[in-house]
Design a protein around this motif. Sequence first.
Motif, PDB file in Angstrom:
ATOM      1  N   ARG A 178      71.282 -33.675   0.424  1.00 27.31           N
ATOM      2  CA  ARG A 178      71.020 -33.907   1.853  1.00 27.31           C
ATOM      3  C   ARG A 178      71.485 -32.710   2.695  1.00 27.31           C
ATOM      4  NH1 ARG A 178      68.578 -34.749   5.695  1.00 27.31           N
ATOM      5  NH2 ARG A 178      68.815 -36.399   7.241  1.00 27.31           N
ATOM      6  N   TRP A 213      68.128 -42.360   3.331  1.00 27.99           N
ATOM      7  CA  TRP A 213      67.269 -41.431   4.073  1.00 27.99           C
ATOM      8  C   TRP A 213      66.135 -40.923   3.182  1.00 27.99           C
ATOM      9  CZ3 TRP A 213      65.855 -36.325   3.370  1.00 27.99           C
ATOM     10  CH2 TRP A 213      65.098 -35.769   4.413  1.00 27.99           C
ATOM     11  N   GLU A 216      63.590 -43.828   2.276  1.00 29.35           N
ATOM     12  CA  GLU A 216      62.797 -44.307   3.415  1.00 29.35           C
ATOM     13  C   GLU A 216      61.826 -43.232   3.897  1.00 29.35           C
ATOM     14  OE1 GLU A 216      65.515 -47.856   5.299  1.00 29.35           O
ATOM     15  OE2 GLU A 216      65.590 -45.908   6.286  1.00 29.35           O
ATOM     16  N   THR A 217      62.215 -41.964   3.698  1.00 24.87           N
ATOM     17  CA  THR A 217      61.336 -40.861   4.111  1.00 24.87           C
ATOM     18  C   THR A 217      60.193 -40.688   3.116  1.00 24.87           C
ATOM     19  OG1 THR A 217      63.269 -39.769   5.048  1.00 24.87           O
ATOM     20  CG2 THR A 217      61.310 -38.406   4.737  1.00 24.87           C
ATOM     21  N   ASP A 218      60.455 -40.965   1.851  1.00 23.15           N
ATOM     22  CA  ASP A 218      59.494 -40.658   0.791  1.00 23.15           C
ATOM     23  C   ASP A 218      59.634 -41.673  -0.337  1.00 23.15           C
ATOM     24  OD1 ASP A 218      57.807 -39.420  -1.065  1.00 23.15           O
ATOM     25  OD2 ASP A 218      59.354 -38.006  -1.715  1.00 23.15           O
ATOM     26  N   GLU A 219      59.147 -42.899  -0.070  1.00 21.40           N
ATOM     27  CA  GLU A 219      59.370 -43.995  -1.024  1.00 21.40           C
ATOM     28  C   GLU A 219      58.840 -43.702  -2.423  1.00 21.40           C
ATOM     29  OE1 GLU A 219      57.841 -47.744   0.324  1.00 21.40           O
ATOM     30  OE2 GLU A 219      58.501 -48.814  -1.485  1.00 21.40           O
ATOM     31  N   GLU A 224      60.363 -35.239  -0.331  1.00 20.73           N
ATOM     32  CA  GLU A 224      61.818 -35.104  -0.186  1.00 20.73           C
ATOM     33  C   GLU A 224      62.577 -35.764  -1.336  1.00 20.73           C
ATOM     34  OE1 GLU A 224      59.738 -36.183   2.074  1.00 20.73           O
ATOM     35  OE2 GLU A 224      59.967 -34.986   3.894  1.00 20.73           O
ATOM     36  N   ARG A 225      62.111 -36.945  -1.745  1.00 19.31           N
ATOM     37  CA  ARG A 225      62.852 -37.680  -2.768  1.00 19.31           C
ATOM     38  C   ARG A 225      62.923 -36.918  -4.084  1.00 19.31           C
ATOM     39  NH1 ARG A 225      62.038 -44.122  -4.420  1.00 19.31           N
ATOM     40  NH2 ARG A 225      63.665 -44.132  -6.035  1.00 19.31           N
TER      41      ARG A 225
END
Lengths: 364, 364
Positions: A178, A213, A216-219, A224-225
Motif C-alpha cells: 500500500r 482497499w 474493494e478497488t479491484d475485486e 491493483e490487487r
Amino acid sequence: MQESFNIASSSGSYSVALGSDLLAQVIAAHPDAIYMIDERLESVLPDSITKRILITANEISKSLECMPEVILKLRELGANRTSHLVAIGGGVIQDVATFVASIYMRGIPWTYMPTTLLGMADSCIGGKSSINMLGYKNLVGNFYPPVDVLIDMAFIQTLNEEQVVGGLFEAAKICYARGYPEFLAYLQESPAYPMQADNAQRVISRALQTKKWFIETDEFDQNERLLLNFGHTFGHAIEAGSDFGITHGIAVGIGMVVAVEYAKQAQLLTPVGISHAEHLISHVKALLGEGLKRVVAHPPRIDLALIMEKFNNDKKHRTEAYRMVVPKGDGNLVLISAPKTDAVRRDIELAYQSGLAAIAYPQG
Amino acid sequence: MQESFNIASSSGSYSVALGSDLLAQVIAAHPDAIYMIDERLESVLPDSITKRILITANEISKSLECMPEVILKLRELGANRTSHLVAIGGGVIQDVATFVASIYMRGIPWTYMPTTLLGMADSCIGGKSSINMLGYKNLVGNFYPPVDVLIDMAFIQTLNEEQVVGGLFEAAKICYARGYPEFLAYLQESPAYPMQADNAQRVISRALQTKKWFIETDEFDQNERLLLNFGHTFGHAIEAGSDFGITHGIAVGIGMVVAVEYAKQAQLLTPVGISHAEHLISHVKALLGEGLKRVVAHPPRIDLALIMEKFNNDKKHRTEAYRMVVPKGDGNLVLISAPKTDAVRRDIELAYQSGLAAIAYPQG
C-alpha cells in the motif's frame, strides 16, 4: 474488545469481526449449520453440533478430484439451498469451503473463522479459492466470499512460531504494497512472535483494513490487487522447489527478499527506494531469526536449477514475458513484464542467489 | 438482419447478438481462441481452428467428475488467464463451458454460440450452469455469464421437430411467466415447427428480451427469476421418471400442463385465471400434436409411483413443504409452499393423472 467492519463486493457486502469468544457466538447463532472443520480442531466444537465435515489440512484435500466426496457429505447431511455452512480452519479449509459453498446448489451462504495468522491477517477477506487439479497446484479456483468472517483471537495461542511468522510476512506484504508510510504505521503495532491477543488483534486489524482497499478497488484481481502477489511468484518456486519443506508463509517472506534483490540487480530502484525496500528486508530477516534462534532451524538445501524451472512454469507469466511484482523507483511496488531473455533469467537467478545468501539459507 | 442488446450482471454487462453468419464473425474475431464444441458439430469449424475440445453432449460429460479431464485439455492447449474460450453447442456444452471458464485460473472470458432452440431462446442468457455429481442431477453449478452470446440462425435448420418444440416450450414459459399480455404478444410471432430464420429470430428475440427482465431484476435466482422454474419441478420428475426418454424441453411443456392441473385441483384460479392458463395449455397441446402428428410418436408409459418419488426428491423443496410455481388468481404465476401432507400429495398425483390424460400420454 470486539471490532468490526464491512467489505464491499459485487455479490453484496460482508462483515469482518475481530475479538474474543467469537466461536461461542457463532455456535449460538448457527446451531443447525453444517460445520466444516480442520480435523485437528474438532475438539473445539461442542457435542450439540452434530453436522460435521472433517477436513485433513493438506494439498490433496483441496484438489478438484476430492470435491465430489465433500459435496456428497453436504448432501448426506441434508444441506439444501438455505443451509448455512460454517468453516473453521486455515487456508485449505477456506479453499475447500469457498469452492464447495459456491457451487453446492449454485451457492449457499457461509461463515468463515480463520484459525491461522495467515488466514486471519490476509486470506480471510477477498473471497478467493485456490484448488489443485491432477497435480497442478492452484490451477483452478474462484471468488465467493463468506457472508461473515469472524476472527477469534483464541486461535492465536494454538500456533507455533513458524506459523505466526508466516502470517506476519503476508501482513507485512499487504502494508508495504500500500506504500511505505503504511508499512511504517504497521511496524508500530509490534508484529513479532510471540503475540498476545490485544497485540495480535491490532496487527491483524491493520493488515485487513489495508487489504480492504485493494479488494474493494479491484475485486477480481485485474490491477491493483495483483500487487498483493509481491513475494509470491518468487516464493512459490521456493515452496515447490523445496517440495513444500518451506511453508507458504515463510516462502513469501523469502520471496520478498528475492524480489528486492531482483530490483537491485535490474537497477530499478533509486537510493530512497533501496532504503525503503531494505527496511522491509530487515524486518523479514529479523522475523526469520538467525543462528540458534532461526525460525526454520534446518532449512532444506535449495536447488537453484529446480527453482528456476518452477519459476518458469508459474501460471502468472505470459507466453513471451515474466510477470513479477517488484519495488521500483522510490520503492513502491509495480507489476513488471520482463522478456524471457537469457539476461533476464540470469538476473532472476542472481536474485535468488543473493536473496538466499542474505538469509543464510543453503543453496546449490 | 442482425440485432443486439445488452444484459446487465454483477460481473459487468454482456452482449447478445442475433442474426446470420455469426459463426464466421466469431471465427474471424477469435482465430486463436480455444473452441469447445459438441462433437457432432465439429465440421462447422474451419481447419484454421486448431485448438479444439470436443464434448459429447450427454449427462456424463456435464458431471463434476469429468471436469478435471476437460480442464486438463485447456492446460495442454496452453490456456492462460487471458485466453478466450468459444463454446458452440447446446445445454451440455453451455454447462461445461460456464463451469470450466469460471474456475480455470479463477475465470477466463468466454463466448457462447447456442445451437439448440432451447439454448437460443432461454438458457444462453442468465449465466447459470447445472452440473451433475455422483449420480445426482444438477446438484452443483454456478453463475458465470459469457462476455458475449452470438445466436446464429443457421443452426435452426439442424434441429428436428422435437428439439424445436422443446425450445418453444421454454420460450412460451418465459413469456407466460411475465404476464398474460406478454404471452399473447409472443403468440403473434407464430411460434411453431418448422421455423424459418426470420420467424425464428423474432420468436427468440421476444423470449430473450422478456427473460432479460427476470435476470436483471433477480440475477441470483432468489425471487422473480424463480418463476422461470414454471413447468420444471413437475417436468423434472417426468424426465427422470422416464429415464430421460422424455427430453427436457418436452418435459417442461408437460410440466406446465401438470402445474395448471394442480392449480385447478387446489382451486387456486378464478374463472379468468382458468381461461388464461387454458390458453397456454392449448398452445402446448397444439405443439405436442396428436394422433399421427404427435411430436413424440411413442411416448414411454409413465409410472406414477416413480414420478411421485422423483417429485418428492426435487432439490427445490424445503424440509417441510413442497415448492411449486403455479398459476393463481387471474392466472399469474406464483411460487407456493404447500405442506407435505397426504392431501397435498394426492392433489399432486391427481394433477399428474389429469395432465397426462389431457395430452394422451400413457400412465400406470
